[in-house]
Design a protein around this motif. Structure first.
Motif, PDB file in Angstrom:
ATOM      1  N   ASP A   1      56.907  -4.298  -8.166  1.00  0.00           N
ATOM      2  CA  ASP A   1      55.456  -4.487  -8.190  1.00  0.00           C
ATOM      3  C   ASP A   1      54.969  -5.275  -6.976  1.00  0.00           C
ATOM      4  OD1 ASP A   1      55.164  -3.062 -10.517  1.00  0.00           O
ATOM      5  OD2 ASP A   1      55.245  -4.812 -11.824  1.00  0.00           O
ATOM      6  N   PHE A   2      55.786  -6.241  -6.525  1.00  0.00           N
ATOM      7  CA  PHE A   2      55.430  -7.005  -5.326  1.00  0.00           C
ATOM      8  C   PHE A   2      55.336  -6.083  -4.109  1.00  0.00           C
ATOM      9  CE2 PHE A   2      57.063  -9.307  -1.535  1.00  0.00           C
ATOM     10  CZ  PHE A   2      55.979 -10.153  -1.326  1.00  0.00           C
ATOM     11  N   ILE A   3      56.320  -5.194  -3.972  1.00  0.00           N
ATOM     12  CA  ILE A   3      56.324  -4.257  -2.841  1.00  0.00           C
ATOM     13  C   ILE A   3      55.121  -3.319  -2.922  1.00  0.00           C
ATOM     14  CG2 ILE A   3      57.578  -2.329  -1.807  1.00  0.00           C
ATOM     15  CD1 ILE A   3      60.176  -3.743  -2.697  1.00  0.00           C
ATOM     16  N   ARG A   4      54.840  -2.804  -4.122  1.00  0.00           N
ATOM     17  CA  ARG A   4      53.702  -1.901  -4.286  1.00  0.00           C
ATOM     18  C   ARG A   4      52.389  -2.614  -3.955  1.00  0.00           C
ATOM     19  NH1 ARG A   4      53.426  -0.258 -10.037  1.00  0.00           N
ATOM     20  NH2 ARG A   4      51.758   1.127  -9.329  1.00  0.00           N
ATOM     21  N   PHE A   5      52.259  -3.863  -4.415  1.00  0.00           N
ATOM     22  CA  PHE A   5      51.023  -4.601  -4.172  1.00  0.00           C
ATOM     23  C   PHE A   5      50.835  -4.890  -2.687  1.00  0.00           C
ATOM     24  CE2 PHE A   5      49.034  -8.827  -3.591  1.00  0.00           C
ATOM     25  CZ  PHE A   5      47.748  -8.477  -3.964  1.00  0.00           C
ATOM     26  N   MET A   6      51.895  -5.356  -2.007  1.00  0.00           N
ATOM     27  CA  MET A   6      51.772  -5.675  -0.596  1.00  0.00           C
ATOM     28  C   MET A   6      51.486  -4.420   0.232  1.00  0.00           C
ATOM     29  SD  MET A   6      51.887  -8.890  -0.320  1.00  0.00           S
ATOM     30  CE  MET A   6      52.007  -9.018   1.460  1.00  0.00           C
ATOM     31  N   ALA A   7      52.100  -3.301  -0.140  1.00  0.00           N
ATOM     32  CA  ALA A   7      51.841  -2.048   0.583  1.00  0.00           C
ATOM     33  C   ALA A   7      50.388  -1.621   0.440  1.00  0.00           C
ATOM     34  CB  ALA A   7      52.777  -0.956   0.073  1.00  0.00           C
ATOM     35  N   ALA A   8      49.837  -1.774  -0.771  1.00  0.00           N
ATOM     36  CA  ALA A   8      48.436  -1.396  -0.997  1.00  0.00           C
ATOM     37  C   ALA A   8      47.486  -2.364  -0.296  1.00  0.00           C
ATOM     38  CB  ALA A   8      48.152  -1.356  -2.492  1.00  0.00           C
ATOM     39  N   LEU A   9      47.782  -3.670  -0.391  1.00  0.00           N
ATOM     40  CA  LEU A   9      46.893  -4.672   0.200  1.00  0.00           C
ATOM     41  C   LEU A   9      46.832  -4.540   1.717  1.00  0.00           C
ATOM     42  CD1 LEU A   9      45.109  -7.162  -0.250  1.00  0.00           C
ATOM     43  CD2 LEU A   9      47.172  -8.573  -0.066  1.00  0.00           C
TER      44      LEU A   9
ATOM     45  N   LEU B   1      43.823  -0.867  -9.418  1.00  0.00           N
ATOM     46  CA  LEU B   1      43.600  -1.759  -8.276  1.00  0.00           C
ATOM     47  C   LEU B   1      44.345  -1.253  -7.041  1.00  0.00           C
ATOM     48  CD1 LEU B   1      42.758  -4.412  -6.876  1.00  0.00           C
ATOM     49  CD2 LEU B   1      44.772  -5.489  -7.929  1.00  0.00           C
ATOM     50  N   LEU B   2      45.620  -0.877  -7.208  1.00  0.00           N
ATOM     51  CA  LEU B   2      46.393  -0.398  -6.062  1.00  0.00           C
ATOM     52  C   LEU B   2      45.807   0.892  -5.498  1.00  0.00           C
ATOM     53  CD1 LEU B   2      50.106  -1.083  -7.061  1.00  0.00           C
ATOM     54  CD2 LEU B   2      48.386  -2.617  -6.123  1.00  0.00           C
ATOM     55  N   ALA B   3      45.381   1.794  -6.415  1.00  0.00           N
ATOM     56  CA  ALA B   3      44.777   3.050  -5.947  1.00  0.00           C
ATOM     57  C   ALA B   3      43.515   2.786  -5.143  1.00  0.00           C
ATOM     58  CB  ALA B   3      44.483   3.956  -7.142  1.00  0.00           C
ATOM     59  N   ASP B   4      42.687   1.845  -5.604  1.00  0.00           N
ATOM     60  CA  ASP B   4      41.449   1.540  -4.890  1.00  0.00           C
ATOM     61  C   ASP B   4      41.718   0.843  -3.559  1.00  0.00           C
ATOM     62  OD1 ASP B   4      40.097   2.696  -6.924  1.00  0.00           O
ATOM     63  OD2 ASP B   4      39.212   0.865  -7.739  1.00  0.00           O
ATOM     64  N   LEU B   5      42.771   0.012  -3.510  1.00  0.00           N
ATOM     65  CA  LEU B   5      43.119  -0.626  -2.238  1.00  0.00           C
ATOM     66  C   LEU B   5      43.587   0.416  -1.223  1.00  0.00           C
ATOM     67  CD1 LEU B   5      44.992  -3.843  -3.450  1.00  0.00           C
ATOM     68  CD2 LEU B   5      42.796  -3.749  -2.253  1.00  0.00           C
ATOM     69  N   HIS B   6      44.393   1.382  -1.684  1.00  0.00           N
ATOM     70  CA  HIS B   6      44.813   2.457  -0.779  1.00  0.00           C
ATOM     71  C   HIS B   6      43.604   3.282  -0.319  1.00  0.00           C
ATOM     72  CE1 HIS B   6      49.156   2.221  -0.606  1.00  0.00           C
ATOM     73  NE2 HIS B   6      49.238   2.080  -1.906  1.00  0.00           N
ATOM     74  N   ARG B   7      42.663   3.473  -1.238  1.00  0.00           N
ATOM     75  CA  ARG B   7      41.474   4.251  -0.919  1.00  0.00           C
ATOM     76  C   ARG B   7      40.546   3.467   0.009  1.00  0.00           C
ATOM     77  NH1 ARG B   7      40.046   4.617  -5.593  1.00  0.00           N
ATOM     78  NH2 ARG B   7      41.124   6.543  -6.138  1.00  0.00           N
ATOM     79  N   GLY B   8      40.569   2.148  -0.098  1.00  0.00           N
ATOM     80  CA  GLY B   8      39.757   1.308   0.766  1.00  0.00           C
ATOM     81  C   GLY B   8      38.470   0.835   0.136  1.00  0.00           C
ATOM     82  N   HIS B   9      38.176   1.295  -1.075  1.00  0.00           N
ATOM     83  CA  HIS B   9      36.933   0.861  -1.712  1.00  0.00           C
ATOM     84  C   HIS B   9      37.005   1.128  -3.212  1.00  0.00           C
ATOM     85  CE1 HIS B   9      36.245   5.197  -1.243  1.00  0.00           C
ATOM     86  NE2 HIS B   9      35.443   5.094  -2.280  1.00  0.00           N
ATOM     87  N   ALA B  10      36.209   0.384  -3.962  1.00  0.00           N
ATOM     88  CA  ALA B  10      36.018   0.661  -5.381  1.00  0.00           C
ATOM     89  C   ALA B  10      34.935   1.727  -5.507  1.00  0.00           C
ATOM     90  CB  ALA B  10      35.614  -0.609  -6.120  1.00  0.00           C
ATOM     91  N   PHE B  11      34.951   2.482  -6.583  1.00  0.00           N
ATOM     92  CA  PHE B  11      34.075   3.649  -6.692  1.00  0.00           C
ATOM     93  C   PHE B  11      32.604   3.289  -6.542  1.00  0.00           C
ATOM     94  CE2 PHE B  11      37.849   5.599  -8.216  1.00  0.00           C
ATOM     95  CZ  PHE B  11      37.695   6.949  -7.951  1.00  0.00           C
TER      96      PHE B  11
END
Length: 435
Positions: free
Chosen positions: A98-106, A66-76
Motif C-alpha cells: 500500500d505504501f508503494i501504491r500510495f507513493m506512486a499515485a501521489l 483516492l489513488l485513482a483520483d491522484l493518478h487522474r490528477g483531479h477529483a470528479f
C-alpha cells in the motif's frame, strides 16, 4: 498566496458501538485544521470506516478511489488535487504494498505535497521518502505485535474451553453454549443422513426448502453445510486455527464449555465420509485435512459476477455465479448460476466475460469510465500482470458485474451480456454493457 488543494483521507479499523462514524468524522475535522495551518485547503474527502489496513484481503474502496483520483490528477467535482492530508501515515498504509501504491499515485504528477501533523512533506526527495519508510516500519511492527496479542487472546480462550468470539455458530443460541432447538436437530439429522450416504447437495436443498438461513443470513449450500457438520464443536471438542486442541493434563481432545450435538464417535464417522484433502474439511487431526494448499478462486472473475436472470416474481436472481470447466475448446470454462442457490438458468463463457471486462477497463477509443495508467493496460494485455493483481484491479473498479441471459440459438460472443456496476456509481452516467 493561493491555497494548495488537497484530499483528506480518514480511516478507522473499527467503528464505535452506535456505528455513528464519529472516528472518521473527527479525523476529517482534524485534517481540515491541519491543511489550513499549512497553507492548504481540503477539496475532497475519502473515507474507509471500519476497514483494516493490515490484512491484504481487506478492501478499502475509499483508499482505492483516492489513488485513482491522484493518478487522474483531479477529483470528479472538486477539481485538481495537489496533495493528501491525513492525521497519521498509518491511516493511509500499514503494508509495504500500500505504501508503494500510495507513493506512486501521489508522485504521478509534479509539485504534489503530503500534509501531516508535523507540516508539509516533499514526497520527491530522499528525506521525504525516508520519513514515509520510517512510519511504515513502525506501522508494520505495531501491526505484528497487535496480531500476536490477538492470537494469544484467542488461544487462551480456546484453552479455557470457551466458545469462539465471532458470530454465533449454527446450532447454538446466542450464548454459544445452549443448543438451538431447531437448528441443532437439523445438524444432528444431517450428520446421520451423511453417514447413511446422502449427498451434501441434498441436505442443503432440504434446509433451503425449510426456509433455513445461516447465522449471517446466507442460504444453505453444500460447502457451508459440510463445514457445519464437520466442525469439532458439534461433538464438544475445541479447535483453534484449524487444529484440535489437546488437554495437557489428560492428553485427550479439549472439551469446550457448551452442549454437544452428537458424540465424538459420530463426528469422527461423518468426517470420514469425506475424501482426504477435501476443500470443505479443514479441521483437526482426527479428520481429513487439506495440507500444503490454500483454497482460493480459480478464475479471474470469480466472486464478481451476479446472475441477471429474471425471477418468477419479476425481480432479478442476483446470485453469485461460480466458474467450472467445460469440454468446449472455445470456452474451456463457464461461469454458471447454480440451481439450488440461484435460478440455474444463466451461464456464460469464461473467456467471453474476461474479454468483456478488458474492454470495459481499456476500451479501444480510450474513453473509459475509470482512467487507469497506460502501463497497466500494457501489462494486462501482454500477459505480464498476474492473476491476483488482475483481481485487485477488477475489485477496485467494479462493485460487481451482472450477467444477463443469452439468446437462444446465438452462437457468437455477445459482450453486451456483461453489464458493469461501477464503484462510485453516483459519479458516472448510468451503467452500460461492454461494447
Amino acid at each position: 498566496m493561493d491555497l494548495i488543494p488537497v484530499a483528506s483521507y480518514a480511516r478507522t479499523s473499527q467503528d464505535s458501538r452506535p456505528r455513528d462514524e464519529r472516528g472518521v468524522r473527527n479525523q476529517h475535522r482534524i485534517n481540515e485544521r491541519t491543511a489550513r495551518d499549512h497553507g492548504c485547503v481540503v477539496v475532497a474527502t475519502y473515507t474507509d470506516n471500519a476497514r483494516s489496513a493490515t490484512k491484504d484481503d481487506r478492501q478499502r474502496p475509499g483508499f482505492d478511489r483516492l489513488l485513482a483520483d491522484l493518478h487522474r490528477g483531479h477529483a470528479f467535482t472538486a477539481g485538481p488535487l495537489r496533495g493528501v492530508v491525513a492525521v497519521a501515515d498509518d491511516r493511509l498504509y500499514r503494508r509495504p504494498d500500500d505504501f508503494i501504491r500510495f507513493m506512486a499515485a501521489l508522485t504521478s504528477e509534479p509539485d504534489r505535497v503530503y500534509v501531516g501533523r508535523d507540516g508539509l512533506r516533499d514526497p520527491y526527495t530522499k528525506q521525504g521518502l525516508l520519513q514515509g519508510v520510517e512510519s511504515l516500519q513502525g506501522a508494520v511492527a505495531e501491526g505484528r505485535m497487535r496480531s500476536l496479542r490477538v492470537q494469544d487472546w484467542h488461544w487462551s480462550r480456546a484453552m479455557d474451553g470457551l466458545p469462539h468470539s465471532g458470530p454465533r455458530p449454527f446450532g447454538w443460541q446466542e450464548d454459544r453454549q445452549t443448543l438451538h432447538p431447531v437448528e441443532s436437530e437439523l445438524v444432528r439429522k444431517a450428520i446421520e443422513d451423511r453417514i447413511a450416504g446422502s449427498s451434501m447437495g441434498q441436505v442443503a436443498r432440504e434446509w433451503a426448502a425449510l426456509g433455513m438461513t445461516g447465522t449471517r443470513g446466507g442460504r444453505p449450500n453444500p460447502q457451508t453445510v459440510t463445514q457445519i457438520i464437520t466442525a469439532p464443536r458439534v461433538c464438544g471438542f475445541r479447535a483453534h486455527r484449524g487444529e484440535l486442541l489437546i488437554d495437557p493434563d489428560t492428553g485427550r481432545p479439549l472439551v469446550g464449555a457448551w452442549e454437544a450435538i452428537v458424540p465424538p464417535a459420530q463426528w469422527a464417522a461423518v468426517c470420514a465420509t469425506f475424501s482426504a484433502g477435501s476443500l470443505y474439511v479443514h479441521r483437526g487431526p482426527l479428520s481429513p485435512r487439506l495440507t500444503g494448499r490454500k483454497a482460493g478462486p480459480k478464475y479471474v472473475a470469480s466472486g464478481f459476477l451476479r446472475c441477471g436472470a429474471e425471477t418468477e416474481g419479476g425481480g432479478r436472481c442476483d446470485q453469485l455465479m461460480g466458474g467450472g470447466k467445460t469440454a468446449i475448446r472455445k470456452s474451456p470454462y463457464n461461469y454458471v448460476c447454480t440451481a439450488g442457490r440461484g435460478c440455474g438458468r444463466c451461464a456464460i463463457s469464461g473467456p467471453l466475460v474476461e474479454e468483456a471486462i478488458e474492454r470495459l477497463l481499456f476500451p479501444a477509443d480510450g474513453k473509459a469510465k475509470v482512467r487507469l495508467p497506460e502501463s497497466m493496460r500494457a501489462r494486462w494485455r501482454s500477459g505480464d500482470m498476474g492473476f491476483e493483481e488482475k483481481r485487485r484491479v477488477i475489485g477496485s473498479v467494479f462493485a460487481h458485474l451482472v450477467i444477463t441471459p443469452g439468446k437462444k440459438g446465438c452462437v457468437t460472443w455477445d459482450h453486451s451480456r456483461v453489464v458493469p456496476v461501477w464503484k462510485w456509481a453516483d459519479r458516472f452516467t448510468p451503467a452500460e454493457p461492454a461494447a
